[in-house]
Design a protein around this motif. Sequence first.
Motif, PDB file in Angstrom:
ATOM      1  N   ALA A 135      -5.677  -6.254  -6.814  1.00  7.83           N
ATOM      2  CA  ALA A 135      -5.075  -5.124  -7.534  1.00  7.83           C
ATOM      3  C   ALA A 135      -5.745  -3.805  -7.156  1.00  7.83           C
ATOM      4  O   ALA A 135      -5.062  -2.789  -6.959  1.00  7.83           O
ATOM      5  N   ALA A 136      -7.073  -3.810  -7.051  1.00  6.50           N
ATOM      6  CA  ALA A 136      -7.791  -2.577  -6.692  1.00  6.50           C
ATOM      7  C   ALA A 136      -7.390  -2.109  -5.300  1.00  6.50           C
ATOM      8  O   ALA A 136      -7.160  -0.916  -5.078  1.00  6.50           O
ATOM      9  N   LEU A 137      -7.279  -3.033  -4.369  1.00  3.54           N
ATOM     10  CA  LEU A 137      -6.894  -2.655  -3.009  1.00  3.54           C
ATOM     11  C   LEU A 137      -5.441  -2.209  -2.940  1.00  3.54           C
ATOM     12  O   LEU A 137      -5.115  -1.236  -2.262  1.00  3.54           O
ATOM     13  N   GLU A 138      -4.560  -2.893  -3.652  1.00  2.00           N
ATOM     14  CA  GLU A 138      -3.148  -2.524  -3.629  1.00  2.00           C
ATOM     15  C   GLU A 138      -2.904  -1.158  -4.256  1.00  2.00           C
ATOM     16  O   GLU A 138      -1.944  -0.474  -3.906  1.00  2.00           O
ATOM     17  N   ALA A 139      -3.795  -0.749  -5.158  1.00  2.95           N
ATOM     18  CA  ALA A 139      -3.665   0.578  -5.764  1.00  2.95           C
ATOM     19  C   ALA A 139      -4.122   1.687  -4.810  1.00  2.95           C
ATOM     20  O   ALA A 139      -3.727   2.839  -4.977  1.00  2.95           O
ATOM     21  N   GLN A 140      -4.938   1.338  -3.806  1.00  9.64           N
ATOM     22  CA  GLN A 140      -5.511   2.348  -2.918  1.00  9.64           C
ATOM     23  C   GLN A 140      -4.956   2.343  -1.497  1.00  9.64           C
ATOM     24  O   GLN A 140      -5.053   3.341  -0.794  1.00  9.64           O
ATOM     25  N   LYS A 141      -4.402   1.230  -1.074  1.00 12.23           N
ATOM     26  CA  LYS A 141      -3.975   1.090   0.321  1.00 12.23           C
ATOM     27  C   LYS A 141      -2.456   0.952   0.391  1.00 12.23           C
ATOM     28  O   LYS A 141      -1.826   0.414  -0.518  1.00 12.23           O
ATOM     29  N   ASP A 142      -1.883   1.414   1.504  1.00 10.67           N
ATOM     30  CA  ASP A 142      -0.439   1.238   1.667  1.00 10.67           C
ATOM     31  C   ASP A 142      -0.158  -0.145   2.261  1.00 10.67           C
ATOM     32  O   ASP A 142      -1.064  -0.853   2.700  1.00 10.67           O
TER      33      ASP A 142
END
Length: 191
Positions: A135-142
Amino acid sequence: MTDRPTVLVVEDDRDLADLYAAWLDGDHAVRTANSAEEALERFDDEVDVVLLDRRLPESSGDDVLAELRGIGSDVQIAMVSAVDPDFDIIEMGFDAYLVKPVARDDLTDLVSRLLARRLYTVEVREYFSLAAKRAALEAQKDADQLADNEEYQRLLADIEALEGELDEELGNLDDEDVAAVFRSLREHGDE
């Protein structure tokens, strides 16, 4: 000794540490630390949740996290940081990640969820930890960045494998056990 859960807030900004402590103080015993050294001094077996900033003087929150995991502690640890998560978080042993600024409700809800997770099996806690990283990565990366990163793809594979194990475990439970699991999840308001 207190019957309230203990939260250790590790934050180099003293005003912010005091604010988090004030938000949590009614329902929790709160300790604060403003450096990595202080965090390790104030940590003991009574601590239930650690809220850990990644940027600390002299040593990083990442180092504190590694040291706590290195001594075998399974305390629930949330990274609460202005550092946007990057693919390096996949290998880190935290249970949740919040990007500052953090609202009061988000912080108190997070602590409640982490406290509820202490009751779960190791596999369920691992699942929540992996899901928090996703979730943290999906919020920051395309989508392209995620698709091109091998570590992220391994993370997804690990989550899928763990989901399969958990599904199998649930399949081995009788109806009464399954009902108890879902009742517990609903009562604790977990994700």
